[in-house]
Design a protein around this motif. Sequence first.
Motif, PDB file in Angstrom:
ATOM      1  N   ALA A   1       0.885  -1.521  -0.317  1.00  0.00           N
ATOM      2  CA  ALA A   1       0.097  -0.162  -0.321  1.00  0.00           C
ATOM      3  C   ALA A   1       0.928   1.284   0.215  1.00  0.00           C
ATOM      4  CB  ALA A   1      -0.892  -0.095   1.408  1.00  0.00           C
ATOM      5  N   LYS A   2       0.409   2.111  -1.045  1.00  0.00           N
ATOM      6  CA  LYS A   2       0.852   3.937  -1.065  1.00  0.00           C
ATOM      7  C   LYS A   2       0.298   4.528   0.662  1.00  0.00           C
ATOM      8  CE  LYS A   2       2.542   2.612  -5.142  1.00  0.00           C
ATOM      9  NZ  LYS A   2       4.293   1.838  -4.584  1.00  0.00           N
ATOM     10  N   PRO A   3       1.461   5.433   0.765  1.00  0.00           N
ATOM     11  CA  PRO A   3       1.650   5.831   1.978  1.00  0.00           C
ATOM     12  C   PRO A   3       0.857   6.904   1.418  1.00  0.00           C
ATOM     13  CG  PRO A   3       4.085   6.013   1.140  1.00  0.00           C
ATOM     14  CD  PRO A   3       2.720   5.686  -0.134  1.00  0.00           C
ATOM     15  N   ARG A   4      -0.208   7.251   2.742  1.00  0.00           N
ATOM     16  CA  ARG A   4      -1.949   8.072   2.169  1.00  0.00           C
ATOM     17  C   ARG A   4      -0.920   9.493   2.824  1.00  0.00           C
ATOM     18  NH1 ARG A   4      -6.567   6.284   5.484  1.00  0.00           N
ATOM     19  NH2 ARG A   4      -5.243   6.589   7.275  1.00  0.00           N
ATOM     20  N   GLU A   5      -1.681  10.738   2.023  1.00  0.00           N
ATOM     21  CA  GLU A   5      -0.967  11.863   2.090  1.00  0.00           C
ATOM     22  C   GLU A   5      -1.603  12.301   3.481  1.00  0.00           C
ATOM     23  OE1 GLU A   5       1.141  14.971   0.924  1.00  0.00           O
ATOM     24  OE2 GLU A   5       1.240  13.809  -0.701  1.00  0.00           O
ATOM     25  N   THR A   6      -0.404  12.400   4.309  1.00  0.00           N
ATOM     26  CA  THR A   6      -0.867  13.308   5.136  1.00  0.00           C
ATOM     27  C   THR A   6      -0.329  15.215   6.240  1.00  0.00           C
ATOM     28  OG1 THR A   6       1.191  12.799   6.910  1.00  0.00           O
ATOM     29  CG2 THR A   6      -1.122  10.754   6.842  1.00  0.00           C
ATOM     30  N   GLY A   7      -0.530  15.721   5.827  1.00  0.00           N
ATOM     31  CA  GLY A   7      -0.228  17.495   6.234  1.00  0.00           C
ATOM     32  C   GLY A   7       0.582  17.054   8.013  1.00  0.00           C
ATOM     33  N   ARG A   8       1.553  17.610   7.751  1.00  0.00           N
ATOM     34  CA  ARG A   8       2.224  18.089   8.758  1.00  0.00           C
ATOM     35  C   ARG A   8       2.306  19.373   8.791  1.00  0.00           C
ATOM     36  NH1 ARG A   8       2.006  13.596  10.707  1.00  0.00           N
ATOM     37  NH2 ARG A   8       3.264  11.356   9.636  1.00  0.00           N
ATOM     38  N   LYS A   9       1.117  20.448  10.684  1.00  0.00           N
ATOM     39  CA  LYS A   9       1.922  21.830  11.342  1.00  0.00           C
ATOM     40  C   LYS A   9       3.078  21.853  10.921  1.00  0.00           C
ATOM     41  CE  LYS A   9      -1.800  20.871  14.675  1.00  0.00           C
ATOM     42  NZ  LYS A   9      -2.289  20.897  15.719  1.00  0.00           N
ATOM     43  N   PRO A  10       2.890  23.197  10.662  1.00  0.00           N
ATOM     44  CA  PRO A  10       4.810  23.602  10.279  1.00  0.00           C
ATOM     45  C   PRO A  10       5.386  23.674  11.401  1.00  0.00           C
ATOM     46  CG  PRO A  10       2.975  25.248   9.473  1.00  0.00           C
ATOM     47  CD  PRO A  10       2.036  24.208  10.729  1.00  0.00           C
ATOM     48  N   ILE A  11       6.305  23.587  11.693  1.00  0.00           N
ATOM     49  CA  ILE A  11       7.538  23.469  12.587  1.00  0.00           C
ATOM     50  C   ILE A  11       7.278  24.393  13.978  1.00  0.00           C
ATOM     51  CG2 ILE A  11       9.590  24.690  12.604  1.00  0.00           C
ATOM     52  CD1 ILE A  11      10.588  20.992  13.123  1.00  0.00           C
ATOM     53  N   ILE A  12       7.020  25.634  13.377  1.00  0.00           N
ATOM     54  CA  ILE A  12       6.428  26.983  14.441  1.00  0.00           C
ATOM     55  C   ILE A  12       5.931  26.875  15.202  1.00  0.00           C
ATOM     56  CG2 ILE A  12       5.155  28.226  13.007  1.00  0.00           C
ATOM     57  CD1 ILE A  12       8.155  29.876  14.701  1.00  0.00           C
ATOM     58  N   GLU A  13       4.670  26.351  14.811  1.00  0.00           N
ATOM     59  CA  GLU A  13       3.085  25.441  15.473  1.00  0.00           C
ATOM     60  C   GLU A  13       3.134  24.567  17.084  1.00  0.00           C
ATOM     61  OE1 GLU A  13      -0.604  24.842  13.688  1.00  0.00           O
ATOM     62  OE2 GLU A  13      -0.068  26.272  12.157  1.00  0.00           O
ATOM     63  N   LEU A  14       4.550  24.058  16.313  1.00  0.00           N
ATOM     64  CA  LEU A  14       4.736  22.749  17.461  1.00  0.00           C
ATOM     65  C   LEU A  14       5.861  22.736  18.583  1.00  0.00           C
ATOM     66  CD1 LEU A  14       4.329  19.871  14.698  1.00  0.00           C
ATOM     67  CD2 LEU A  14       3.125  20.201  16.105  1.00  0.00           C
ATOM     68  N   VAL A  15       6.621  24.063  18.242  1.00  0.00           N
ATOM     69  CA  VAL A  15       7.642  24.129  18.403  1.00  0.00           C
ATOM     70  C   VAL A  15       8.036  25.505  19.484  1.00  0.00           C
ATOM     71  CG1 VAL A  15      11.014  23.894  19.096  1.00  0.00           C
ATOM     72  CG2 VAL A  15       9.832  22.155  17.320  1.00  0.00           C
ATOM     73  N   GLU A  16       8.489  25.203  20.606  1.00  0.00           N
ATOM     74  CA  GLU A  16       8.850  26.827  21.064  1.00  0.00           C
ATOM     75  C   GLU A  16       9.957  27.248  21.740  1.00  0.00           C
ATOM     76  OE1 GLU A  16       6.262  29.354  21.926  1.00  0.00           O
ATOM     77  OE2 GLU A  16       4.795  27.921  20.905  1.00  0.00           O
ATOM     78  N   ARG A  17      10.876  27.487  21.077  1.00  0.00           N
ATOM     79  CA  ARG A  17      11.858  28.123  22.025  1.00  0.00           C
ATOM     80  C   ARG A  17      12.268  29.089  23.097  1.00  0.00           C
ATOM     81  NH1 ARG A  17      16.454  26.900  17.792  1.00  0.00           N
ATOM     82  NH2 ARG A  17      15.167  26.166  16.079  1.00  0.00           N
ATOM     83  N   ILE A  18      12.487  28.633  23.755  1.00  0.00           N
ATOM     84  CA  ILE A  18      12.584  29.560  25.504  1.00  0.00           C
ATOM     85  C   ILE A  18      13.953  29.820  26.095  1.00  0.00           C
ATOM     86  CG2 ILE A  18       9.903  29.661  25.599  1.00  0.00           C
ATOM     87  CD1 ILE A  18      11.455  26.983  28.261  1.00  0.00           C
TER      88      ILE A  18
END
Length: 168
Positions: A151-168
């Motif tokens: 089976a081929k991979p299904r298209e899955t979106g990924r959130k932009p890294i800016i929405e997932l990572v906080e640098r403090i």
Amino acid sequence: MDVSEAIEKRYSVRGYKDKPVEDEKLDLVLKAAQLAPTGVNSQAFKVYVIDTKKHREELLAVYPQEWLVEAPYVLAVVSRANHAWTRPWDAKNINEIDATIVMDHMILQATELELGTCYIAAFLERPLIKLLNLDAEYHPVLITPLGYPDAKPRETGRKPIIELVERI
């Protein structure tokens, strides 16, 4: 293939070839479980290798999707909470975290070996407990089919890294 490539190539495989997995490859996948880090190296888990041809109906009672039993194996990671590390300051037992790390190691190793997998947490626990004949000390955390992808991979979106990572 390096780790970055395995991470990028891995996808949830929902279709498998009728082709056996070589013992050498299965052994490497299981070795990855053995080497997975766990809290204070407790290794409070077991991996069950379930033959889908022998246990087809029982597995379909656990997770009723035909593609699950197309693969030659289903791997189940079960944990022993009473033997896993518990944080002393808040009493959080990390057995499920450990079991997830174990599964992740196996899945990335499988990807490197060009085997397909699919994380499954949405399974019915009671039929799996019965199939594995688990006593009250163990509980299932995750399962995955293991086999050659068809089976081929299904298209899955990924959130932009800016929405997932906080640098403090």
